[in-house]
Design a protein around this motif. Sequence first.
Motif, PDB file in Angstrom:
ATOM      1  N   GLU A 299       0.844  -1.185   0.000  1.00 58.09           N
ATOM      2  CA  GLU A 299       0.000   0.000   0.000  1.00 58.09           C
ATOM      3  C   GLU A 299       0.879   1.234   0.000  1.00 58.09           C
ATOM      4  N   ASP A 300       0.480   2.270  -0.734  1.00 58.61           N
ATOM      5  CA  ASP A 300       1.160   3.537  -0.574  1.00 58.61           C
ATOM      6  C   ASP A 300       0.173   4.658  -0.767  1.00 58.61           C
ATOM      7  N   GLY A 301       0.420   5.755  -0.092  1.00 61.15           N
ATOM      8  CA  GLY A 301      -0.502   6.864  -0.187  1.00 61.15           C
ATOM      9  C   GLY A 301      -0.136   7.966   0.771  1.00 61.15           C
ATOM     10  N   PRO A 302      -0.918   9.067   0.766  1.00 59.22           N
ATOM     11  CA  PRO A 302      -0.638  10.172   1.679  1.00 59.22           C
ATOM     12  C   PRO A 302      -0.702   9.700   3.132  1.00 59.22           C
ATOM     13  N   THR A 303       0.155  10.258   3.967  1.00 56.08           N
ATOM     14  CA  THR A 303       0.279   9.794   5.339  1.00 56.08           C
ATOM     15  C   THR A 303      -1.066   9.738   6.057  1.00 56.08           C
ATOM     16  N   ALA A 304      -1.813  10.811   5.969  1.00 58.34           N
ATOM     17  CA  ALA A 304      -3.048  10.869   6.738  1.00 58.34           C
ATOM     18  C   ALA A 304      -3.977   9.729   6.339  1.00 58.34           C
ATOM     19  N   ARG A 305      -3.997   9.419   5.055  1.00 57.67           N
ATOM     20  CA  ARG A 305      -4.865   8.325   4.608  1.00 57.67           C
ATOM     21  C   ARG A 305      -4.376   6.992   5.135  1.00 57.67           C
ATOM     22  N   ILE A 306      -3.105   6.763   5.019  1.00 58.14           N
ATOM     23  CA  ILE A 306      -2.577   5.471   5.447  1.00 58.14           C
ATOM     24  C   ILE A 306      -2.786   5.285   6.950  1.00 58.14           C
ATOM     25  N   ILE A 307      -2.574   6.357   7.686  1.00 55.98           N
ATOM     26  CA  ILE A 307      -2.677   6.232   9.135  1.00 55.98           C
ATOM     27  C   ILE A 307      -4.139   6.113   9.571  1.00 55.98           C
ATOM     28  N   ASN A 308      -4.983   6.942   9.007  1.00 54.08           N
ATOM     29  CA  ASN A 308      -6.352   6.994   9.506  1.00 54.08           C
ATOM     30  C   ASN A 308      -7.303   6.052   8.786  1.00 54.08           C
ATOM     31  N   GLU A 309      -7.062   5.799   7.509  1.00 51.51           N
ATOM     32  CA  GLU A 309      -7.951   4.901   6.776  1.00 51.51           C
ATOM     33  C   GLU A 309      -7.124   3.889   6.008  1.00 51.51           C
ATOM     34  N   PRO A 310      -6.385   3.071   6.715  1.00 49.01           N
ATOM     35  CA  PRO A 310      -5.585   2.090   5.980  1.00 49.01           C
ATOM     36  C   PRO A 310      -6.493   1.188   5.160  1.00 49.01           C
ATOM     37  N   ASN A 311      -6.139   0.967   3.927  1.00 50.84           N
ATOM     38  CA  ASN A 311      -6.963   0.120   3.077  1.00 50.84           C
ATOM     39  C   ASN A 311      -6.540  -1.334   3.141  1.00 50.84           C
ATOM     40  N   HIS A 312      -5.241  -1.557   3.105  1.00 47.64           N
ATOM     41  CA  HIS A 312      -4.775  -2.944   3.046  1.00 47.64           C
ATOM     42  C   HIS A 312      -4.883  -3.597   4.424  1.00 47.64           C
ATOM     43  N   PRO A 313      -5.361  -4.808   4.464  1.00 48.43           N
ATOM     44  CA  PRO A 313      -5.511  -5.472   5.763  1.00 48.43           C
ATOM     45  C   PRO A 313      -4.201  -5.511   6.557  1.00 48.43           C
ATOM     46  N   TYR A 314      -3.080  -5.630   5.851  1.00 52.89           N
ATOM     47  CA  TYR A 314      -1.808  -5.669   6.580  1.00 52.89           C
ATOM     48  C   TYR A 314      -1.520  -4.320   7.215  1.00 52.89           C
TER      49      TYR A 314
ATOM     50  N   CYS B  91      -4.701  -5.513  -2.957  1.00 47.03           N
ATOM     51  CA  CYS B  91      -5.599  -6.405  -2.225  1.00 47.03           C
ATOM     52  C   CYS B  91      -6.859  -6.652  -3.050  1.00 47.03           C
ATOM     53  N   TRP B  92      -7.231  -7.914  -3.185  1.00 49.02           N
ATOM     54  CA  TRP B  92      -8.444  -8.234  -3.955  1.00 49.02           C
ATOM     55  C   TRP B  92      -9.682  -7.670  -3.285  1.00 49.02           C
ATOM     56  N   ALA B  93      -9.732  -7.794  -1.981  1.00 50.41           N
ATOM     57  CA  ALA B  93     -10.936  -7.379  -1.268  1.00 50.41           C
ATOM     58  C   ALA B  93     -11.172  -5.884  -1.439  1.00 50.41           C
ATOM     59  N   VAL B  94     -10.083  -5.118  -1.369  1.00 47.50           N
ATOM     60  CA  VAL B  94     -10.218  -3.676  -1.511  1.00 47.50           C
ATOM     61  C   VAL B  94     -10.540  -3.339  -2.962  1.00 47.50           C
ATOM     62  N   GLU B  95      -9.871  -4.003  -3.880  1.00 41.81           N
ATOM     63  CA  GLU B  95     -10.083  -3.701  -5.298  1.00 41.81           C
ATOM     64  C   GLU B  95     -11.529  -3.946  -5.702  1.00 41.81           C
ATOM     65  N   ASP B  96     -12.105  -5.042  -5.157  1.00 46.93           N
ATOM     66  CA  ASP B  96     -13.478  -5.367  -5.520  1.00 46.93           C
ATOM     67  C   ASP B  96     -14.493  -4.665  -4.632  1.00 46.93           C
ATOM     68  N   GLY B  97     -14.029  -3.818  -3.749  1.00 44.43           N
ATOM     69  CA  GLY B  97     -14.958  -3.064  -2.914  1.00 44.43           C
ATOM     70  C   GLY B  97     -15.635  -3.915  -1.861  1.00 44.43           C
ATOM     71  N   LEU B  98     -15.030  -5.032  -1.499  1.00 46.06           N
ATOM     72  CA  LEU B  98     -15.645  -5.912  -0.506  1.00 46.06           C
ATOM     73  C   LEU B  98     -15.459  -5.384   0.914  1.00 46.06           C
ATOM     74  N   ILE B  99     -14.419  -4.600   1.114  1.00 40.86           N
ATOM     75  CA  ILE B  99     -14.221  -4.007   2.425  1.00 40.86           C
ATOM     76  C   ILE B  99     -14.651  -2.548   2.340  1.00 40.86           C
ATOM     77  N   GLN B 100     -15.504  -2.153   3.247  1.00 42.94           N
ATOM     78  CA  GLN B 100     -15.909  -0.761   3.298  1.00 42.94           C
ATOM     79  C   GLN B 100     -14.932   0.014   4.156  1.00 42.94           C
ATOM     80  N   VAL B 101     -14.186   0.879   3.521  1.00 44.08           N
ATOM     81  CA  VAL B 101     -13.272   1.687   4.292  1.00 44.08           C
ATOM     82  C   VAL B 101     -14.055   2.853   4.862  1.00 44.08           C
ATOM     83  N   GLN B 102     -13.998   2.974   6.170  1.00 41.97           N
ATOM     84  CA  GLN B 102     -14.746   4.056   6.793  1.00 41.97           C
ATOM     85  C   GLN B 102     -13.792   5.190   7.106  1.00 41.97           C
ATOM     86  N   PRO B 103     -13.993   6.311   6.430  1.00 43.51           N
ATOM     87  CA  PRO B 103     -13.089   7.424   6.686  1.00 43.51           C
ATOM     88  C   PRO B 103     -13.250   7.927   8.111  1.00 43.51           C
TER      89      PRO B 103
END
Lengths: 355, 304, 373, 316
Positions: C267-282, C354-366
Amino acid sequence: MPADAAVPSASPPLPTVPAPTVRARHASVAAERPLVVVEGVTKHFPVSGGGFLGKSEVVHAIDDVSLTVREGEVLGLVGETGSGKSTLARLILRLIRADTGRITFDGQDVLGADNRQLKGLRRQMQIIFQDPFSALDPSMRLGQSIEAPLAQHGIGDRASRQVKVDELLGQVGLDPSYAVRYPSECSGGQLHRVVIARALSLGPRFLACDEPTSSLDASIRAQILNLLIDLRDELGLTLLMISHDLRVVRHISDRVAVMYLGRIVEIGTRDEIFERPLHPYTQKLIAASMPERAGDRHSLVQGEPPSPINPPSGCRFRERCPLAIEACKELPPLEVVRPGHTVACIRWQDAAATW
Amino acid sequence: MAEVGGAMARPLVSSLSVGARIRRFHWAFIVGGTFFVLVCVLLVLTPWIAPYDPADQDLLNRLAAPSGEHLFGTDHLGRDIFSRILQGGRFSVSIAAIAVLITGVTGTLLGAISARVGGILDDLLMRLVDALLAFPEVLIALFLVFVLGPGYGTLIVALSISGWTPFARLTRAVTLEINTRGYIEAAEALGCSRMFIIFRHVLPNAIGPVLAQGFLRFGHQLITVGDLSYLGLGVQRPESDWGAMLAEAQLYMIRAPWLVIVPGFAIFLTALSVTLAGHGLRQSLGRRPPRLLGAIPAKDEPAT
Amino acid sequence: MSLSGSPADRASVPPVATSATSPIAALDAAPAREPLIEIRNLRVQLPTRDGLVSAIDGIDLTIGRGEIVALVGESGSGKSMTALSIARLLPPAAKVVSGTILLDGVDLLKLTDREMDRVRGSRIAMLFQQPKATLDPTSRVGEQVGETLRFQRHVGRRQAWARSVELLADVGIPEADRRARAYAHQLSGGMAQRVMTAAAISGEPELLIADEPTTALDVTVQAQILRLLTTKVRDHGLSMLLITHDLGIVSTIADRVVVLYAGKVVEDGPTARIINEPNHPYTEALMRSSLLIPLADGRLYAIPGGTPPPGEELVGCRFRARCHYADELGIADRCAAVEPGLHACESDAHHCRCWAVEDGLIQVQPASAGSLP
Amino acid sequence: MARFIVRRTIFLLATLFAVSVLAFVMPYFGEGDPARMILRARMGGELALDPAVVEAVRRQFGLDQPIPIQYLRWLEAAVTGDFGQSFTNRQPVGGIVLRALGVSFLLALAALVLATIIAVPLGILAALRSGGRRDSVIVTLTQGLVALPEYWLAPLGMLVFALWLGWLPAAGWTSPISVILPASVLCLRPLAYLLGVTRASMITVLESPYITAARSRGLSQFLTLRRHGLKNAMVPVMTLFSIWLAGTLGGSVVIEVIFNIPGLGRVMYEAVVNADMPVVQAGVLATVGLAIVINTLTDIGYAALNPAILVGESNG
């Protein structure tokens, strides 16, 4: 100066903090019975002067430290490099001898114990070190490592010891097949479990953990901390948890002691220390390592810890302390200033106001 | 505790032999070791396999060149060189071996104890080692020959007086390193005895380097034995070892070069084989996975 | 196996204050910075007892001018290898199998050794984990600080020394002229790291690679060094690649975070996003376990199992064996069979593998907007 | 630093004293009566000795006194450089030993300098690509050198270079050329050890973080080696050099005998064969004394090279 003896009782948990529920049972059971009592202990290490002409200098590793660990509690000990926290643990276990002072374990004199008494004490007090890779002899199978202390203490015969080894491995979440492995065939997290199993083999009541998780990755760290808490609940252990990681200490401890350059500067219940730290050093420490707790109220502490060879007179933090005044050149006494909270700072009221 | 529960289902696949620490011996250890074992077997079997009596003179057949009859030729008294090499080897190799054994055991124990006990004892011992380092071995031997007279015993004493110092130094250094390991402090905390720590923790971990050192020292001692015998201060006539054979041969060097070449070669090859074995052993012990700035852990948690 | 909760339960990682210089909205909208370093498909192999092992397995990484990028991951994930690859200081046994590392469009991997010597110090500088061990014990620290100037800029010995003293004073070393004459063993860890910083900025490089620069230091000193680094980097307009396993450090200074797992970017992205709304399960699991936030039952969240052992044949998603989503969402077979690609999330600046994120199976809650500065 | 030097010097003097006692007293524990030894040495053989003559010699040499008194007398004289007379040729022992020591020192130095010049660059070359083919070739060849006996190589060398080819003088100590053959033979074993140590310590140094750090500052590999590699790697090499120098001083007996070089080794050898006690005593004292001085100087140099050692020293 017995630091906590005068404190009537541990203050009830503050309502603002979600208290970890699992340990509530023990918090109440943690009676006042002191298990380990350290009184006025001092330890200086010579750094030079072997032989003639050597001008002796000493490291003030521990200076006049008093501390009580109560039966059933987890006492967190925090401090930076050179604060003497590891030395204190080794003094309690008498891996090194204190210069002066008194240490007792369940009323039994540790410092004056003869070899036979010491061997008895070893069965009751154990220690876990930081680096699991170095804590196990690479030439011995893990089972042999766990069995050796049992054999040394003449416990059981060979067959019953093997059963005990398997049992201990199970207790730390490893299956018996690990007994025949060599350390080189395991990961750090697994070895840490083995080290814990070995420390438990003699059935100790008191376990000192010297930075037990700081060489581990975050995910493994959580596994080991969970294991330690489970074991404590299961076996009713008393723990001394030494760490520079305030998050670890905050999670696991009932009470917390803060050391700086060989002295204890603050002791209190976990919530007292983390919610209202009264010593400027503790405040800076929390601000530096848990920025989300302190916010921007606290600036960085200036400078670095001075050398323990020539520590400043009086309050040892005064050269870096924003609140230091002339009177700080006198040694501040450890005073009980609130229920369950002891601090060695003459300006604790002003410090409290800044938090 | 549930976290690694899944690990239990995993079949255990690991090499569980004691040799697990040494995955593969270095080729030098195998080559050198094999050759040395061969030499030892030959020397043990000498009385049965020597083609001639090493002392039998055949004055009609002096300084004969190597041939089918005399594998390495004959010397100035017509004695069979091959038989004499075998006979002489028994002296050279046994003296060196005894000296290495004595010095190896004493030095190792002294080094280990000194490092474990520390303090004044350690200080004194290391000062002694420093001082003995300054004593050239041959000079000590000369001095002892002066005091005790030449012979088998003098040789062993001479080689032992300072011969233990490398072992003591090595073991001390290794022990000091082992002392810093957590398992020593843990053993103390667990109430294990001093002897247990030295014999169960320190020595087993020091034994590899000490063995390697032993091989290297053996080669060195073999050469020193020859050195003294060459000077006529070692094995005395009528016995003779490789060094003495070399000395005797020197007069006939030009007429019969094989007289010089063969005993020298015997020393060289034997010394080389043990040196190689020691070198190889050290390599096999030291062959850890290359240190790569912590990039890769040895092995990690089994996936659950 | 105690799991952290259902997929919908993801917002339990509390928001963490991020540096004021990188408000999340501004970053998302900001035009991409001009890239300074572009790493494409980098693979590095190492010899081990079990044969050749991939330490880095196809990493893509971009560092913009003036950007601070944090590279995060557990030990063995390939962080240090990436850093050393950029500076071409890999141990001789390690082999770069494929890939390009472009510095301003020039492939560093194709430069000759001499050309690379000129890049180090002048354009790329490094800081390391053990500051005292990175100083030569037999040489005065002032000498070492002045080396880049002397041997890259051909400044005279005396001038280089004078400049060293200035630099040392500049990084906050008291009595710099006296300390310049000291040896490494006379310095504390924090002082040594300041010296290394002075040496690193002496050649006015464009990129500073800091490999766990504060891990070996005390907490109070850590904060000082981090502040020093950010100040220097911002003042000189440098780019920085900060390598760390400590997510706590990241939140305060990095613009962007790149998360590595077993030799790959997950995963890579802006710090605030990674810290507050991590997308990847890891990333999420790493956040939770680093911050030691207790679960409802008082236990700590722990990622089950461990990283795959080096040399293991990896098929599909590397994290699958430790990922509870794979099982709960019933996509474990797919995760095991096919490795997901690094795909863009809500914005182009944020990628996830991540497949789950790509397919929208996990709802990331901002995280709620109010919790951000 | 000053404290360090003083402590080393005191240790040096103490050792010298111990050695002098050993060197003087030990011969008395051997078999044989010193007075008879003297006579045997003078007359050059085993003769039936007149007890009266033996008694006279005993009194003349003060051998009837208790050993401690004899030692003190000997020491008193020795401090002024007077080590008595040789039993065999009645020359002052001090002169004999000093001349021989000079010769041996030259020979040892020549051999070791030669060894170092070859060993250090080769060791570094091997270390730079440790584990590679070049490394294994160099290391394996070195193992061969360790196993070469000098008393074998020397006659062979003489045979080839002097007798067959006629390039070099076979023996003697007459011109600078005569150093070449003995020094070349003598240098091989120390060469192997020096190479091994250079390689090992260079490998350790090259793995050190400060080398990577120096490279990261833009220093080329060569510059890094020169500025940070060599100095750190040379410390153990220096130690070994001095140990070998000390050892070779009195230890090159065989070479000196074979090549007929009037060094200390040969003087000692002849003295032992002839039971010439004063020469043995003075020879031992001189060799060991010089060796200890060399070691002490090395230790001090070592501390000057690496300031961190002084800290370690004060810890021990």
